[in-house]
Design a protein around this motif. Structure first.
Motif, PDB file in Angstrom:
ATOM      1  N   SER A  38       0.689  -1.299  -0.181  1.00  0.00           N
ATOM      2  CA  SER A  38      -0.001   0.061   0.042  1.00  0.00           C
ATOM      3  C   SER A  38       0.784   1.494   0.120  1.00  0.00           C
ATOM      4  N   ILE A  41       2.357   2.270  -3.400  1.00  0.00           N
ATOM      5  CA  ILE A  41       1.339   2.758  -4.356  1.00  0.00           C
ATOM      6  C   ILE A  41       1.359   4.381  -4.189  1.00  0.00           C
ATOM      7  N   THR A  42       1.171   4.742  -2.936  1.00  0.00           N
ATOM      8  CA  THR A  42       1.283   6.028  -2.396  1.00  0.00           C
ATOM      9  C   THR A  42       2.687   6.839  -2.896  1.00  0.00           C
ATOM     10  N   LEU A  44       4.682   6.039  -5.390  1.00  0.00           N
ATOM     11  CA  LEU A  44       4.905   6.127  -6.798  1.00  0.00           C
ATOM     12  C   LEU A  44       3.694   7.122  -7.308  1.00  0.00           C
ATOM     13  N   LYS A  45       2.742   7.495  -6.694  1.00  0.00           N
ATOM     14  CA  LYS A  45       1.900   8.652  -7.181  1.00  0.00           C
ATOM     15  C   LYS A  45       2.607   9.931  -6.722  1.00  0.00           C
ATOM     16  N   ALA A  46       3.445   9.812  -5.598  1.00  0.00           N
ATOM     17  CA  ALA A  46       4.172  11.249  -5.510  1.00  0.00           C
ATOM     18  C   ALA A  46       5.470  11.539  -6.036  1.00  0.00           C
ATOM     19  N   LYS A  48       7.257  12.598  -9.693  1.00  0.00           N
ATOM     20  CA  LYS A  48       7.099  13.459 -10.839  1.00  0.00           C
ATOM     21  C   LYS A  48       7.919  12.990 -12.004  1.00  0.00           C
ATOM     22  N   THR A 214       8.794   1.113 -11.743  1.00  0.00           N
ATOM     23  CA  THR A 214       7.864   2.115 -12.915  1.00  0.00           C
ATOM     24  C   THR A 214       8.086   1.772 -14.172  1.00  0.00           C
TER      25      THR A 214
END
Length: 217
Positions: A38, A41-42, A44-46, A48, A214
């Motif tokens: 979990s 996932i967080t 990876l979203k951060a 850029k 990624t």
């Protein structure tokens, strides 16, 4: 005739205790694995992505946003801690070695979480006192890494960390420094990996973990 009965009772009790302990370990491992997945996932979203940087055709993934938000930074350290616990097993590192320069961003904090010491690897001429030296090849020539010669004690378990593994040359040089000082190199840990460059091939089969996967790998 009473002795065999007592022995049987002892064995049964031991077996039950071991079974309970095993169930306990399994129960503990499952939430840890879920938490790690979990958290990844967080994280990876951060990240850029900057297309065509530093040259056209390259999609540059920037990890610096992971350090800009205290909550995300904390999650990064937690994920790294869980990742080390997952792959290190009984070889918990005594020393975290961070590579110049981005290994310094999270290496010291991770070392604190693992109750380990932190040792920096720097470019030649940047470290005071007696040092050991290892060379590595760059695109346009040879460079050198150094480590203070009293930084690692013989037999200490050492984990090398950096932000990214590309060609693997600098990480391999850090591993050589660890070995020169008699440390036991238990693994490499990176946040990201450029898989097409196959940097792992230079790390002599030492366990190598990438925290985040990624689409660019």
């Amino acid at each position: 005739m009473s002795a065999p009965t007592a022995s049987a009772q002892t064995l049964a009790t031991t077996s039950n205790d071991q079974s309970d302990a095993s169930r306990g370990q399994s129960t503990t491992a499952a939430p840890s694995a879920t938490e790690l997945a979990s958290t990844k996932i967080t994280l990876l979203k951060a990240l850029k992505t900057f297309p065509d940087f530093p040259i056209p055709g390259i999609n540059f993934i920037d990890i610096l946003p992971l350090f800009q938000d205290p909550k995300i930074h904390n999650l990064l350290l937690r994920a790294l801690e869980l990742q080390v616990q997952e792959f290190a097993g009984d070889k918990k590192p005594d020393v975290i070695v961070g590579l110049d320069a981005r290994g310094f961003l999270f290496g010291p904090s991770l070392a604190l979480k693992l109750d380990a010491s932190f040792v920096p690897v720097r470019k030649k001429g940047k470290m005071p006192g007696p040092c050991v030296t290892a060379a590595y090849e760059k695109e346009y020539g040879t460079d050198f890494f150094q480590m203070q010669e009293d930084a690692i004690k013989p037999g200490q378990k050492v984990l090398v960390v950096d932000d990214i593994i590309a060609t693997g040359g600098s990480a391999a040089a850090a591993g050589k420094l660890v070995e020169q000082l008699g440390g036991e190199l238990v693994g490499y840990l990176f946040i990201l990996e450029i898989g097409v460059l196959n940097g792992r091939s230079k790390l002599n089969g030492v366990p190598t973990i990438t925290l985040l996967e990624t689409d660019n790998e």
